[in-house]
Each structure stands twice: as C-alpha cells, then as structure tokens.
Motif scaffolding. Sequence first.
Motif, PDB file in Angstrom:
ATOM      1  N   TYR A  82      30.323 -50.936 116.198  1.00  0.00           N
ATOM      2  CA  TYR A  82      31.227 -49.811 116.470  1.00  0.00           C
ATOM      3  C   TYR A  82      30.844 -48.993 117.703  1.00  0.00           C
ATOM      4  CZ  TYR A  82      32.652 -51.183 111.814  1.00  0.00           C
ATOM      5  OH  TYR A  82      33.067 -51.910 110.738  1.00  0.00           O
ATOM      6  N   GLU A  83      29.618 -49.150 118.206  1.00  0.00           N
ATOM      7  CA  GLU A  83      29.249 -48.406 119.409  1.00  0.00           C
ATOM      8  C   GLU A  83      29.033 -49.332 120.607  1.00  0.00           C
ATOM      9  OE1 GLU A  83      29.139 -45.127 119.713  1.00  0.00           O
ATOM     10  OE2 GLU A  83      29.300 -44.529 117.611  1.00  0.00           O
TER      11      GLU A  83
ATOM     12  N   SER B  72      27.924 -42.375 116.390  1.00  0.00           N
ATOM     13  CA  SER B  72      28.717 -41.242 115.901  1.00  0.00           C
ATOM     14  C   SER B  72      28.770 -41.308 114.377  1.00  0.00           C
ATOM     15  CB  SER B  72      30.131 -41.322 116.457  1.00  0.00           C
ATOM     16  OG  SER B  72      30.804 -42.421 115.883  1.00  0.00           O
ATOM     17  N   MET B  73      29.078 -40.185 113.776  1.00  0.00           N
ATOM     18  CA  MET B  73      29.223 -40.172 112.323  1.00  0.00           C
ATOM     19  C   MET B  73      30.389 -41.077 111.904  1.00  0.00           C
ATOM     20  SD  MET B  73      27.891 -39.123 109.505  1.00  0.00           S
ATOM     21  CE  MET B  73      26.641 -38.121 110.301  1.00  0.00           C
TER      22      MET B  73
ATOM     23  N   LYS C 231      32.228 -45.908 109.031  1.00  0.00           N
ATOM     24  CA  LYS C 231      32.883 -47.223 108.989  1.00  0.00           C
ATOM     25  C   LYS C 231      31.906 -48.291 108.502  1.00  0.00           C
ATOM     26  CE  LYS C 231      35.079 -47.058 113.176  1.00  0.00           C
ATOM     27  NZ  LYS C 231      35.730 -47.660 114.354  1.00  0.00           N
ATOM     28  N   ALA C 232      30.686 -48.215 109.000  1.00  0.00           N
ATOM     29  CA  ALA C 232      29.688 -49.218 108.616  1.00  0.00           C
ATOM     30  C   ALA C 232      29.332 -49.111 107.130  1.00  0.00           C
ATOM     31  CB  ALA C 232      28.443 -49.081 109.496  1.00  0.00           C
ATOM     32  N   VAL C 233      29.211 -47.880 106.647  1.00  0.00           N
ATOM     33  CA  VAL C 233      28.932 -47.691 105.214  1.00  0.00           C
ATOM     34  C   VAL C 233      30.090 -48.248 104.389  1.00  0.00           C
ATOM     35  CG1 VAL C 233      28.705 -45.973 103.367  1.00  0.00           C
ATOM     36  CG2 VAL C 233      27.380 -45.717 105.474  1.00  0.00           C
ATOM     37  N   ALA C 234      31.309 -47.910 104.799  1.00  0.00           N
ATOM     38  CA  ALA C 234      32.486 -48.342 104.041  1.00  0.00           C
ATOM     39  C   ALA C 234      32.552 -49.865 103.940  1.00  0.00           C
ATOM     40  CB  ALA C 234      33.759 -47.798 104.693  1.00  0.00           C
ATOM     41  N   GLY C 235      32.081 -50.534 104.986  1.00  0.00           N
ATOM     42  CA  GLY C 235      32.120 -51.996 104.975  1.00  0.00           C
ATOM     43  C   GLY C 235      31.044 -52.634 104.115  1.00  0.00           C
ATOM     44  N   LYS C 236      30.096 -51.849 103.645  1.00  0.00           N
ATOM     45  CA  LYS C 236      28.945 -52.430 102.945  1.00  0.00           C
ATOM     46  C   LYS C 236      28.803 -52.003 101.500  1.00  0.00           C
ATOM     47  CE  LYS C 236      27.093 -55.138 105.867  1.00  0.00           C
ATOM     48  NZ  LYS C 236      27.090 -56.566 105.561  1.00  0.00           N
TER      49      LYS C 236
END
Lengths: 210, 210
Positions: free
Chosen positions: B45-46, B158-159, B164-169
């Motif tokens: 994402y970054e 960024s938060m 997004k990364a947390v949501a995917g895992k």
Amino acid sequence: MTILSGERPGEGNMKEERYEIRFGGSGGQGIILAAIIMAEAAGLYEGYHVCQTQSYGPEARGGKSRAELVISNMEIDYPKVIRMDLFLAMNQAALDAYFFDFKPDGVLLADATFVEQVPTSRSLLLPFTRIARAQLGNEIVANIVALGAVGVLCRKVSMQSLEKAVAGKVPAKFRELNMAALRAGAEAAAGVDLSFLPRSIISEEEEKEV
Amino acid sequence: MTILSGERPGEGNMKEERYEIRFGGSGGQGIILAAIIMAEAAGLYEGYHVCQTQSYGPEARGGKSRAELVISNMEIDYPKVIRMDLFLAMNQAALDAYFFDFKPDGVLLADATFVEQVPTSRSLLLPFTRIARAQLGNEIVANIVALGAVGVLCRKVSMQSLEKAVAGKVPAKFRELNMAALRAGAEAAAGVDLSFLPRSIISEEEEKEV
C-alpha cells in the motif's frame, strides 16, 4: 497416517545441505501461512535451521504472492532461495511469474485445478483446490492440502511435526478440518515416485554454474 | 484517526534508505502476524520494497519468536536486519535475547506490561497488553495494539495503509476489534516525541562501523 522419515541434521563434520522451497499463489490462497507452518515444522519440531521470507514490492501488485523457505542442517547465511528444490505453484500466474532459479533436479508441484501449462517436465500436478472442495467441502484449506503434499515430497519433516505446526497456527474450531486437509494432501502425494521424473534439460554451461 | 505522512520512495537518483524493524515476543503473542501486516502495509500500500523474514532454529526453543522487516526505497539485496531502527519487544525474554544490532539512533519499543529492564535509554515503554485488556477486553490483540504504535513511530506507513493490511489478514468477525486495537496503539504512541530520547552511548569505534 503416514510417518515420513526425515533426514535429520547430523553431528560432527557436517557438509551444508540446503533445501529450498518457493511457494507461489494469489493473495487469498494462504501461501504465506503454508510457508510459515512448514518453517515451524522443520525448525521447531525437526531441529533444522530454517529461514522463511516473503517479499512485497512492485511485483506483488496484481494479487500474486510468494514466500520462500530455506531449510538447512547448518546456520543459514543467505536466507532466500538460491536454487529451488521444490516449487509449489497454486495457479498459473504465480507459476509463470516465479519459475526461475529452478534446480536441474528440482520438482515443480502445481495445483492442477488452476495450472494448465508447466514449463518443465519435472512437474507433478495435483488438484489441491479440487481435493479441498470435494473431500473437505471447503476450498479455503487448499493451501493445507498442498502443504501435506509438500511435506511428503520434501522428505524433511514427519507428518507428526506438520500436524503439530498446523495445530499451533489454526483456530481450535478449524483444527480437524485442517488436519483432514493435511492428510488428504499427503495421501495424494504418497504414491508418487519422483525418481521417474526426467531430469530437466538445461544447457551444460548453465549446469556447470550450479 | 491519525493520518501519517510517510516518506515515500522518490524518483530519479535515489540513495538507498533502509529502515529495519525487529519484532520479538513469545510464541503466542502474534509477532509474526504483526510483522506480516506491517510488511503488507509498506509493500503493497505504500509502494516500498519490503522483505519480511522469520527464522527458526535452536534459538527458537523456549517460546521466543522473532520476525524481521526491511523496508527500502530500492530493491533489497540482503533481506535481514543489519542495524535495527526499531525493535518491538513484547516481553523481557525476547528483549534480552534479541537486543543486538541496535542503531545508535534506534528506538526500543517495549510492552511495559511484561518488560521491566531496558538496556538502552532510547526506550519507549507502552503497556500494549494492558491496553488490549482494559480498552478492548481481549489480550489477544496486544500485537495489533503494538502494531499501531510501530506504525506511528516508524513513519513509513499511513494509518490507512495499516488498516487495509489488517483488514486483509484478520477474519471479518474480528475486524472491528482489530481496527480498534490498531487505533488504540496509534493513539498511545501519537503524543511521543522521539527527538527527546538521548542518543545511545556507544564506543566511537563501533559507531564508525555503522
């Protein structure tokens, strides 16, 4: 249940023996989890030195994901794959993208559900996702079915070690499902005699570099 | 919600900028998951190049676990930590075991719930597990609370990318809990000004090697 006899790290004057596995699939196929479980089976329960990596970057866009695992009888200097002994490809896109650094006597293990074309004759196609769907009623465990086959083919971990590693990584309520998936994959690979695979045809020069 | 301005990879003539994080904890503390989520936030994402590793071997016995993450603006040659910019230690045993390769201006971020002694004055103690228990009612998300703090302190993601990364895992039914944990950790770290930390005292010689 199949008990595999792994080659365990010896004592005394050791020659370094690296065994290198790459796992490729799409984002949702659980490739990284499979690599981590395999790493724990070999590292925590079989006493190997293990290094497990995943990289993200421009090449990770588009849903492909890749994880790597190096298993060694000695401390690992370079933690990424140099020459693949085993490549697990869960779909065609990941197979096409990550098929490089393949050993002449390496093995490509591919999910026949999603892979149609293989770039080497040293290939074994097993329908991991179809097995997960038909035998276990849940495609989500296709990665664990594949892991069972990886465990049998690499000959570095016992089924007991794999089961312990799986149990430590999945929620209790899904434990039985994952154990069944692991066994289904191991059974699918159990009858395969890899010595019948032809040796890869590579140029003499390339082989000398190996 | 805090939006962090990350330093994104530039174009043109680039100097390599590596940012290296080590995560240490006990087996059940979710250190590897935290490292993977951070890797995906930075890599997917970054737009950074990212390499995330974990090793298992004799040192992993006894429940300690370690994961590492290298974030770079360029392709990563050596995928493991050379000098830590940030060390997240979730308990005393992991802190004691993995406190090495620390940069003179590195930061030790430790869970004050389980860490009593810190080996450097460049330490920030935040009670991740206590926050998880008191604010979220579930210790299991202490790793995500810590991840929120890591995200704020490293200034690479960024938060939004972290979310997004947390949501995917995490499973959908635990998404809200994990998002709240992430925000709680970010808030705990948000007020901290790291520029007030003293510079580590190290020998001149050692510093020259850096």
